[in-house]
Design a protein around this motif. Structure first.
Motif, mmCIF file in Angstrom:
data_model
loop_
_atom_site.group_PDB
_atom_site.id
_atom_site.type_symbol
_atom_site.label_atom_id
_atom_site.label_comp_id
_atom_site.label_asym_id
_atom_site.label_seq_id
_atom_site.Cartn_x
_atom_site.Cartn_y
_atom_site.Cartn_z
ATOM 1 N N TYR A 155 67.523 102.067 51.395
ATOM 2 C CA TYR A 155 68.961 102.156 51.653
ATOM 3 C C TYR A 155 69.225 102.680 53.060
ATOM 4 C CZ TYR A 155 73.886 103.273 50.944
ATOM 5 O OH TYR A 155 75.252 103.335 51.055
ATOM 6 N N GLY A 156 68.340 103.565 53.529
ATOM 7 C CA GLY A 156 68.455 104.038 54.905
ATOM 8 C C GLY A 156 68.363 102.893 55.898
ATOM 9 N N PHE A 157 67.455 101.952 55.645
ATOM 10 C CA PHE A 157 67.351 100.771 56.510
ATOM 11 C C PHE A 157 68.575 99.869 56.349
ATOM 12 C CE2 PHE A 157 62.848 101.936 56.592
ATOM 13 C CZ PHE A 157 62.580 101.777 57.948
ATOM 14 N N THR A 158 69.146 99.844 55.153
ATOM 15 C CA THR A 158 70.370 99.074 54.955
ATOM 16 C C THR A 158 71.505 99.639 55.800
ATOM 17 O OG1 THR A 158 69.690 98.623 52.662
ATOM 18 C CG2 THR A 158 71.983 98.203 53.217
ATOM 19 N N LEU A 159 71.561 100.962 55.907
ATOM 20 C CA LEU A 159 72.612 101.588 56.700
ATOM 21 C C LEU A 159 72.468 101.275 58.191
ATOM 22 C CD1 LEU A 159 72.991 105.116 55.055
ATOM 23 C CD2 LEU A 159 74.416 103.090 54.741
ATOM 24 N N VAL A 160 71.245 100.960 58.620
ATOM 25 C CA VAL A 160 71.061 100.569 60.021
ATOM 26 C C VAL A 160 71.907 99.334 60.329
ATOM 27 C CG1 VAL A 160 69.358 99.795 61.743
ATOM 28 C CG2 VAL A 160 68.758 101.586 60.111
ATOM 29 N N PHE A 161 72.128 98.512 59.298
ATOM 30 C CA PHE A 161 72.986 97.328 59.390
ATOM 31 C C PHE A 161 74.345 97.683 59.985
ATOM 32 C CE2 PHE A 161 76.042 94.514 57.048
ATOM 33 C CZ PHE A 161 75.627 93.295 57.564
ATOM 34 N N VAL A 162 74.830 98.903 59.699
ATOM 35 C CA VAL A 162 76.124 99.372 60.207
ATOM 36 C C VAL A 162 75.953 100.335 61.375
ATOM 37 C CG1 VAL A 162 78.229 100.641 59.627
ATOM 38 C CG2 VAL A 162 77.225 99.081 57.954
ATOM 39 N N LEU A 163 75.089 101.342 61.199
ATOM 40 C CA LEU A 163 75.000 102.436 62.155
ATOM 41 C C LEU A 163 74.523 101.991 63.531
ATOM 42 C CD1 LEU A 163 73.515 105.218 59.846
ATOM 43 C CD2 LEU A 163 75.900 104.824 60.461
ATOM 44 N N SER A 164 73.696 100.954 63.581
ATOM 45 C CA SER A 164 73.179 100.507 64.875
ATOM 46 C C SER A 164 74.280 99.921 65.761
ATOM 47 C CB SER A 164 72.081 99.455 64.670
ATOM 48 O OG SER A 164 72.594 98.309 64.011
ATOM 49 N N ARG A 165 75.424 99.589 65.155
ATOM 50 C CA ARG A 165 76.506 98.993 65.939
ATOM 51 C C ARG A 165 77.674 99.948 66.157
ATOM 52 N NH1 ARG A 165 77.989 93.337 63.509
ATOM 53 N NH2 ARG A 165 77.896 94.425 61.497
ATOM 54 N N LEU A 183 67.598 102.250 68.080
ATOM 55 C CA LEU A 183 67.084 101.570 66.895
ATOM 56 C C LEU A 183 65.819 102.241 66.371
ATOM 57 C CD1 LEU A 183 67.688 97.852 67.923
ATOM 58 C CD2 LEU A 183 68.924 99.169 66.201
ATOM 59 N N TRP A 184 64.921 102.635 67.278
ATOM 60 C CA TRP A 184 63.714 103.348 66.824
ATOM 61 C C TRP A 184 64.079 104.680 66.187
ATOM 62 C CZ3 TRP A 184 59.398 101.189 65.782
ATOM 63 C CH2 TRP A 184 58.900 100.110 66.519
ATOM 64 N N SER A 185 65.095 105.366 66.721
ATOM 65 C CA SER A 185 65.538 106.639 66.141
ATOM 66 C C SER A 185 66.075 106.441 64.728
ATOM 67 C CB SER A 185 66.618 107.269 67.026
ATOM 68 O OG SER A 185 66.127 107.548 68.315
ATOM 69 N N LEU A 186 66.810 105.357 64.517
ATOM 70 C CA LEU A 186 67.342 105.080 63.181
ATOM 71 C C LEU A 186 66.220 104.759 62.198
ATOM 72 C CD1 LEU A 186 70.496 102.964 64.108
ATOM 73 C CD2 LEU A 186 70.447 105.292 63.192
ATOM 74 N N ILE A 187 65.167 104.098 62.662
ATOM 75 C CA ILE A 187 64.016 103.832 61.798
ATOM 76 C C ILE A 187 63.377 105.142 61.338
ATOM 77 C CG2 ILE A 187 61.623 102.997 61.826
ATOM 78 C CD1 ILE A 187 62.517 100.557 63.275
ATOM 79 N N VAL A 188 63.189 106.063 62.286
ATOM 80 C CA VAL A 188 62.603 107.361 61.934
ATOM 81 C C VAL A 188 63.479 108.080 60.913
ATOM 82 C CG1 VAL A 188 61.989 109.634 62.832
ATOM 83 C CG2 VAL A 188 61.380 107.579 64.126
#
Length: 214
Positions: A155-165, A183-188
């Motif tokens: 779900y954290g990776f799903t949130l990258v769908f929004v947070l990265s933008r 993007l790498w920070s969001l992966i961590v």
């Protein structure tokens, strides 16, 4: 027979509600800032993504499905009171990720994205898919604690769908280096979130036991 009174929302419930409300607000803002080109053919971005338009639409719809189903999966009320709905939404979530992640990788390593994030896009989409599949496998084997941990990661990776933008809301342009670092920070963050949440919960329970003992 009188219906049973619903227990008042706890501090943890309000924390969840506030978090998901913030995500919803970010999603609407990102939709307005980044995705207006779907409704405005004259937008310069519409011409830029023309070759990937169908794939982007499919990826976006599947990503939105995963975001919605995943949010419902995080509800402890649905999980405990409506297990059949919880299981059905879980299957929808896994299917949406399995369809969206490979498309995200394909688009992410293509000409639409800068070369500086091609490797990151493989890791982001690949880990999103792997975490979802591991969570599904753990659920099938009744390893529920591991299932919850891997679902939170996915779900954290799903949130990258929004947070990265989200930065697009505040600035119109930033460097490829900033994009890659973000993007790498969001992966961590997606990877360590389950441990952080589990540790915080354990500390809270231990503190409560200590206070009761005292």
């Amino acid at each position: 027979m009188a219906s049973r009174a619903r227990p008042p929302a706890s501090a943890n419930d309000w924390l969840k509600i506030s978090f998901f409300a913030l995500i919803a607000l970010c999603f609407l803002a990102v939709l307005w800032v980044d995705d207006r080109f779907w409704f405005d053919p004259s937008d310069p971005h519409a011409r830029r993504v023309l070759a990937f338009r169908s794939l982007l639409m499919f990826h976006g719809l599947m990503g939105l499905t995963a975001l919605t189903a995943g949010t419902a999966q995080m509800s402890s009320r649905i999980r405990t009171r409506k297990p059949a709905l919880h299981h059905a939404l879980g299957k929808v979530y896994i299917l949406a990720v399995c369809l969206s992640a490979p498309v995200a990788i394909y688009i992410g390593v293509g000409a639409l994205e800068p070369a500086s994030i091609h490797v990151e896009q493989v890791f982001q989409g690949g880990l999103w898919l792997i975490c979802a599949l591991v969570a599904w496998t753990c659920a099938r084997l009744r390893l529920m604690q591991q299932h919850r941990d891997w679902m939170i990661r996915s779900y954290g990776f799903t949130l990258v769908f929004v947070l990265s933008r989200v930065p697009d809301i505040f600035v119109s342009h930033y460097s490829d280096q900033f994009l890659s670092d973000m993007l790498w920070s969001l992966i961590v963050c997606a990877l360590i979130a389950p441990e952080a949440i589990a540790t915080a919960s354990a500390i809270r329970r231990a503190s409560a036991r200590k206070q009761r003992t005292a």
